[in-house]
Design an enzyme around this catalytic site. Sequence first.
Site, PDB file in Angstrom:
ATOM      1  CG  HIS A   3       1.673  -0.135   1.717  1.00 57.78           C
ATOM      2  ND1 HIS A   3       0.559  -0.121   0.935  1.00 57.78           N
ATOM      3  CD2 HIS A   3       2.628   0.539   1.023  1.00 57.78           C
ATOM      4  CE1 HIS A   3       0.821   0.521  -0.186  1.00 57.78           C
ATOM      5  NE2 HIS A   3       2.074   0.929  -0.169  1.00 57.78           N
ATOM      6  CG  ASP A  35      -1.772  -1.031   3.380  1.00 61.70           C
ATOM      7  OD1 ASP A  35      -1.589   0.179   3.511  1.00 61.70           O
ATOM      8  OD2 ASP A  35      -1.340  -1.715   2.422  1.00 61.70           O
TER       9      ASP A  35
END
Length: 439
Positions: free
Chosen positions: A101, A104
């Site tokens: 993501h 992240d």
Amino acid sequence: MKFFEKIEPVKYEGSKSTNPFAFKYYNPEEVILGKSMKDHLKFSMAYWHTLTGSGVDPFGSETMERSWDDSVSDDIEKAKLRVKVAFEFMEKLGIEYFCFHDRDIAPEQDTLEETNKVLDEIVDVIEVEMKRTGIKLLWGTANLFGNKRFVNGASTSPNADVFAFAAAQTKKAMEITKRLGGAGYVFWGGREGYETLLNTDMKLELDNFARFLQLAVNYAKEIGFKGQFYIEPKPKEPTKHQYDFDSATVISFLRQYNLDQYFKLNIETNHATLATHTMNHELRLAAINGMLGSVDANQGDLLLGWDTDQFPTDIYGSVLAMYEIIRAGGFTTGGLNFDAKVRRSSFTEEDLLIAHIAGMDTYAAGLRIAARLWEDKILENNLEKRYRSYETGIGKKIVSNEVGFKDLEEYVFTKKEMEPNEPGRQELLEAILNQYILG
Ligand code: XLS
Ligand code: NI
Ligand code: NI
């Protein structure tokens, strides 16, 4: 700095090995059904669990011991260091793909502009590491659920500004996925769902959800992003009613809004469990609709009602999942992404490696067994036999749409006696499956 220096690259040592840092079943170059094991399985590391999972749960704080995280305090420097660790980790395991993501890989800043700048800096580091190692991006995605602005959803939020923010964030996530040559892009409906109809305009939310996906399709065309779009079904959690409930719901939603040609499914084992389906049911449904795209390989706990995201160690499940994948012709853009986290009490760096080895071995064993079942046509021959009444006579007329109710009534009146039913032989098939598993 090297963090896994003491650990040798993980090798295949066979099923008798007692070395916890060796593969027992995964032999990457071994050819099965005309393809190397690594090309069948296409293992991928999930950046969020493996690099940023901290072990917090609703009752307690971080437990994970991560020496690299402790070695720097600045958030951006930490993010850069994690990239190095991630690639070193994948190299040790021979994992050739990863997924992330946006949030992240890089910490969110005060404004979207600043966040995007930092994101670009981290993507620079990722790009260098990808070139150095040859490791590829299986898919990228945007985290549209963590920040409190998404409290009521993203594209299904009642707040149009939140819809706009989610779109802007997704635009950037698609751009970096394209820049890194991502083979796919996932839409998991984070908080796209609702808690109660007392405060929800379901029709508007669903229309907006579809609108959002259409905008993403348009933008992909605009920037020439050729990766595969996936929707990842999940029935509940975080919201009580997630709109992307399961494969069947997602397929009919996509068809209703004429989006089906642009999407396939990314199916997660634990989400199947939460939907009270088996994983092989979810995979077969996607496959027969031409939408089996990718897999989030993990497992849940049947006694718990939430997404525990455990590393897959259940052989029975991996055999049946790999069987469906083989039956569907294997992965094209997709792969097996370990959307899985080590248990809170498996807090060492070694546990992180061992968990991935266990997951890889489980799916490798699943592949080996499923390939034999497929080659020997155990299930396929049985299907052929079981449905043979549709090959000739009235059955053939039914499946070629040649008869109506009146013809069928006449058929029954003239025939008088029906062909007897045959037993389904479930226990026999389960026993044969056990033989294939146990050898
Ligand atoms: C959460 C989902 C998520 C997706 C990516 O349950 O599995 O991790 O895979 O957003
Ligand atoms: Ni997932
Ligand atoms: Ni999940």
